[in-house]
Design a protein around this motif. Sequence first.
Motif, mmCIF file in Angstrom:
data_model
loop_
_atom_site.group_PDB
_atom_site.id
_atom_site.type_symbol
_atom_site.label_atom_id
_atom_site.label_comp_id
_atom_site.label_asym_id
_atom_site.label_seq_id
_atom_site.Cartn_x
_atom_site.Cartn_y
_atom_site.Cartn_z
ATOM 1 N N VAL A 175 -17.495 50.000 -10.826
ATOM 2 C CA VAL A 175 -18.374 48.969 -9.623
ATOM 3 C C VAL A 175 -19.613 48.197 -10.156
ATOM 4 C CG1 VAL A 175 -20.452 50.244 -8.464
ATOM 5 C CG2 VAL A 175 -18.215 51.585 -8.404
ATOM 6 N N GLU A 176 -19.726 47.863 -11.273
ATOM 7 C CA GLU A 176 -21.045 47.142 -12.089
ATOM 8 C C GLU A 176 -20.360 45.894 -12.197
ATOM 9 O OE1 GLU A 176 -24.270 47.121 -15.161
ATOM 10 O OE2 GLU A 176 -23.456 48.923 -14.136
ATOM 11 N N TYR A 177 -19.187 45.698 -12.548
ATOM 12 C CA TYR A 177 -18.671 44.572 -13.113
ATOM 13 C C TYR A 177 -17.482 44.027 -12.617
ATOM 14 C CZ TYR A 177 -22.329 45.186 -16.832
ATOM 15 O OH TYR A 177 -22.859 45.681 -17.730
ATOM 16 N N GLY A 178 -16.470 44.851 -11.474
ATOM 17 C CA GLY A 178 -15.280 44.716 -11.366
ATOM 18 C C GLY A 178 -13.749 44.914 -12.080
ATOM 19 N N GLU A 179 -12.845 45.318 -10.626
ATOM 20 C CA GLU A 179 -11.835 44.937 -11.367
ATOM 21 C C GLU A 179 -11.411 43.947 -12.631
ATOM 22 O OE1 GLU A 179 -7.040 45.988 -10.417
ATOM 23 O OE2 GLU A 179 -8.478 45.913 -8.373
ATOM 24 N N GLU A 180 -11.386 42.502 -12.168
ATOM 25 C CA GLU A 180 -11.283 41.601 -12.568
ATOM 26 C C GLU A 180 -11.694 41.301 -14.295
ATOM 27 O OE1 GLU A 180 -11.037 36.833 -12.375
ATOM 28 O OE2 GLU A 180 -11.527 37.718 -10.956
ATOM 29 N N LYS A 181 -13.210 42.070 -14.475
ATOM 30 C CA LYS A 181 -13.196 42.024 -15.462
ATOM 31 C C LYS A 181 -12.163 43.161 -15.847
ATOM 32 C CE LYS A 181 -16.455 40.882 -19.116
ATOM 33 N NZ LYS A 181 -15.674 39.778 -19.552
ATOM 34 N N PHE A 182 -12.845 44.388 -15.517
ATOM 35 C CA PHE A 182 -12.065 45.210 -16.370
ATOM 36 C C PHE A 182 -10.581 44.902 -16.262
ATOM 37 C CE2 PHE A 182 -8.805 48.587 -15.943
ATOM 38 C CZ PHE A 182 -9.609 49.810 -17.451
ATOM 39 N N ARG A 183 -10.263 44.258 -15.879
ATOM 40 C CA ARG A 183 -7.834 43.783 -16.587
ATOM 41 C C ARG A 183 -8.096 42.511 -17.729
ATOM 42 N NH1 ARG A 183 -5.541 48.151 -14.075
ATOM 43 N NH2 ARG A 183 -5.971 48.149 -11.875
ATOM 44 N N GLU A 184 -9.389 42.139 -17.983
ATOM 45 C CA GLU A 184 -9.376 40.662 -18.717
ATOM 46 C C GLU A 184 -9.548 41.932 -20.407
ATOM 47 O OE1 GLU A 184 -13.021 38.829 -18.669
ATOM 48 O OE2 GLU A 184 -11.725 37.550 -16.794
ATOM 49 N N ILE A 185 -10.526 42.591 -19.865
ATOM 50 C CA ILE A 185 -11.109 43.545 -21.504
ATOM 51 C C ILE A 185 -9.013 44.559 -21.481
ATOM 52 C CG2 ILE A 185 -12.187 46.482 -22.118
ATOM 53 C CD1 ILE A 185 -14.688 44.740 -20.340
ATOM 54 N N LEU B 169 -16.307 50.422 -23.990
ATOM 55 C CA LEU B 169 -17.851 50.053 -22.900
ATOM 56 C C LEU B 169 -18.719 50.425 -22.585
ATOM 57 C CD1 LEU B 169 -15.402 49.443 -20.158
ATOM 58 C CD2 LEU B 169 -15.580 47.604 -20.967
ATOM 59 N N GLN B 170 -18.561 51.605 -23.160
ATOM 60 C CA GLN B 170 -19.238 52.500 -23.323
ATOM 61 C C GLN B 170 -20.424 53.138 -22.111
ATOM 62 O OE1 GLN B 170 -22.577 50.825 -26.155
ATOM 63 N NE2 GLN B 170 -21.529 51.577 -27.938
ATOM 64 N N MET B 171 -18.771 53.285 -21.325
ATOM 65 C CA MET B 171 -19.234 53.298 -19.958
ATOM 66 C C MET B 171 -18.253 54.117 -19.333
ATOM 67 S SD MET B 171 -20.320 50.520 -17.425
ATOM 68 C CE MET B 171 -21.786 50.047 -17.902
ATOM 69 N N PRO B 172 -17.679 55.406 -18.006
ATOM 70 C CA PRO B 172 -17.171 55.247 -17.692
ATOM 71 C C PRO B 172 -16.373 53.924 -16.898
ATOM 72 C CG PRO B 172 -18.223 57.200 -17.072
ATOM 73 C CD PRO B 172 -19.389 55.891 -17.953
ATOM 74 N N ILE B 173 -14.740 53.901 -16.990
ATOM 75 C CA ILE B 173 -13.894 53.449 -15.892
ATOM 76 C C ILE B 173 -14.541 52.588 -14.667
ATOM 77 C CG2 ILE B 173 -12.124 52.775 -15.686
ATOM 78 C CD1 ILE B 173 -10.856 53.467 -18.444
ATOM 79 N N SER B 174 -14.748 54.080 -13.509
ATOM 80 C CA SER B 174 -14.936 54.002 -12.484
ATOM 81 C C SER B 174 -16.596 53.678 -12.953
ATOM 82 C CB SER B 174 -15.047 56.033 -12.102
ATOM 83 O OG SER B 174 -16.009 56.321 -12.754
ATOM 84 N N GLU B 175 -17.956 53.688 -13.555
ATOM 85 C CA GLU B 175 -18.839 53.299 -13.466
ATOM 86 C C GLU B 175 -18.514 51.224 -13.626
ATOM 87 O OE1 GLU B 175 -22.404 54.612 -15.997
ATOM 88 O OE2 GLU B 175 -21.752 56.350 -15.291
ATOM 89 N N PHE B 176 -17.871 51.046 -14.288
ATOM 90 C CA PHE B 176 -17.932 49.998 -14.702
ATOM 91 C C PHE B 176 -16.909 48.757 -13.781
ATOM 92 C CE2 PHE B 176 -15.690 46.185 -16.394
ATOM 93 C CZ PHE B 176 -16.190 46.073 -17.537
ATOM 94 N N PRO C 280 -10.393 55.496 -10.045
ATOM 95 C CA PRO C 280 -11.587 54.229 -9.054
ATOM 96 C C PRO C 280 -10.812 54.073 -8.055
ATOM 97 C CG PRO C 280 -11.665 53.533 -11.819
ATOM 98 C CD PRO C 280 -10.833 54.653 -11.695
ATOM 99 N N LEU C 281 -10.173 53.726 -8.116
ATOM 100 C CA LEU C 281 -8.871 53.114 -7.144
ATOM 101 C C LEU C 281 -8.487 53.772 -6.681
ATOM 102 C CD1 LEU C 281 -6.476 50.500 -8.382
ATOM 103 C CD2 LEU C 281 -9.119 50.080 -7.196
ATOM 104 N N ALA C 282 -8.087 55.026 -6.308
ATOM 105 C CA ALA C 282 -8.195 56.838 -5.976
ATOM 106 C C ALA C 282 -9.242 57.161 -5.436
ATOM 107 C CB ALA C 282 -7.537 57.904 -7.022
ATOM 108 N N GLY D 249 -2.726 50.364 -13.313
ATOM 109 C CA GLY D 249 -3.398 48.567 -13.188
ATOM 110 C C GLY D 249 -2.802 48.174 -13.994
ATOM 111 N N CYS D 250 -2.358 47.995 -15.315
ATOM 112 C CA CYS D 250 -2.001 47.321 -16.563
ATOM 113 C C CYS D 250 -1.300 46.377 -16.172
ATOM 114 C CB CYS D 250 -2.000 48.210 -17.895
ATOM 115 S SG CYS D 250 -1.604 47.053 -18.798
ATOM 116 N N ILE D 251 -0.031 46.779 -15.318
ATOM 117 C CA ILE D 251 0.861 45.654 -15.370
ATOM 118 C C ILE D 251 0.092 44.310 -13.922
ATOM 119 C CG2 ILE D 251 2.721 46.886 -15.411
ATOM 120 C CD1 ILE D 251 1.941 46.558 -12.372
ATOM 121 N N GLU D 252 -0.852 44.531 -12.717
ATOM 122 C CA GLU D 252 -1.554 43.819 -12.541
ATOM 123 C C GLU D 252 -1.766 42.736 -12.991
ATOM 124 O OE1 GLU D 252 -2.498 44.107 -8.903
ATOM 125 O OE2 GLU D 252 -1.667 46.057 -8.890
#
Length: 167
Positions: free
Chosen positions: A48-58, A39-46, A118-120, A78-81
């Motif tokens: 905020v910017e794109y949401g958890e659903e997009k993160f889970r796809e990647i 992503l070339q960015m920290p997960i926490s930023e991703f 991010p979730l914490a 959260g991989c198992i989500e």
Amino acid sequence: MAIILIGFMGAGKTSVGKLLGKKTEKNFIDLDYEISKRLQMPISEFFVEYGEEKFREIEHELLLEYHQSSGVISTGGGCIETVACRELLKQQTQVIYLQAEFNTLWNRIIDDQLNIRPLAQSNESKDLKRIYQKRLEFYEDCAAHTIATDHLTTEDVVKQILQTIDW
């Protein structure tokens, strides 16, 4: 075939994975790190910017990419989500659930200043506990083996894994 570590944040997946990789001379793959790199960015930023659903796809794409490696893979808590990730994990024979009681995990999370979760960040203890309880069934369902980490050192967990797996 890879050894895949699953468990809630703070369970020790990354620490155990690094040491296990070193002891077995196998590649260690931290999915969160690989995602951040892609992503070339920290997960926490991703988040905020794109949401958890997009993160889970990647996250699922990368699990698909790496699951057949001969290394050690540390998944995100959260991989198992994601249903697709759960289905993939259930097909593997070397999935290790690093289990711990919520209070142990919470103490580890708040003590870890280097790892931004991010979730914490966005949830209080009671809210995070609800997420933990929701995920318990998924971890148990996907795991081929479970190791309780509450009172074990990283070294102890690695020893148990090496005694448990067929590698």
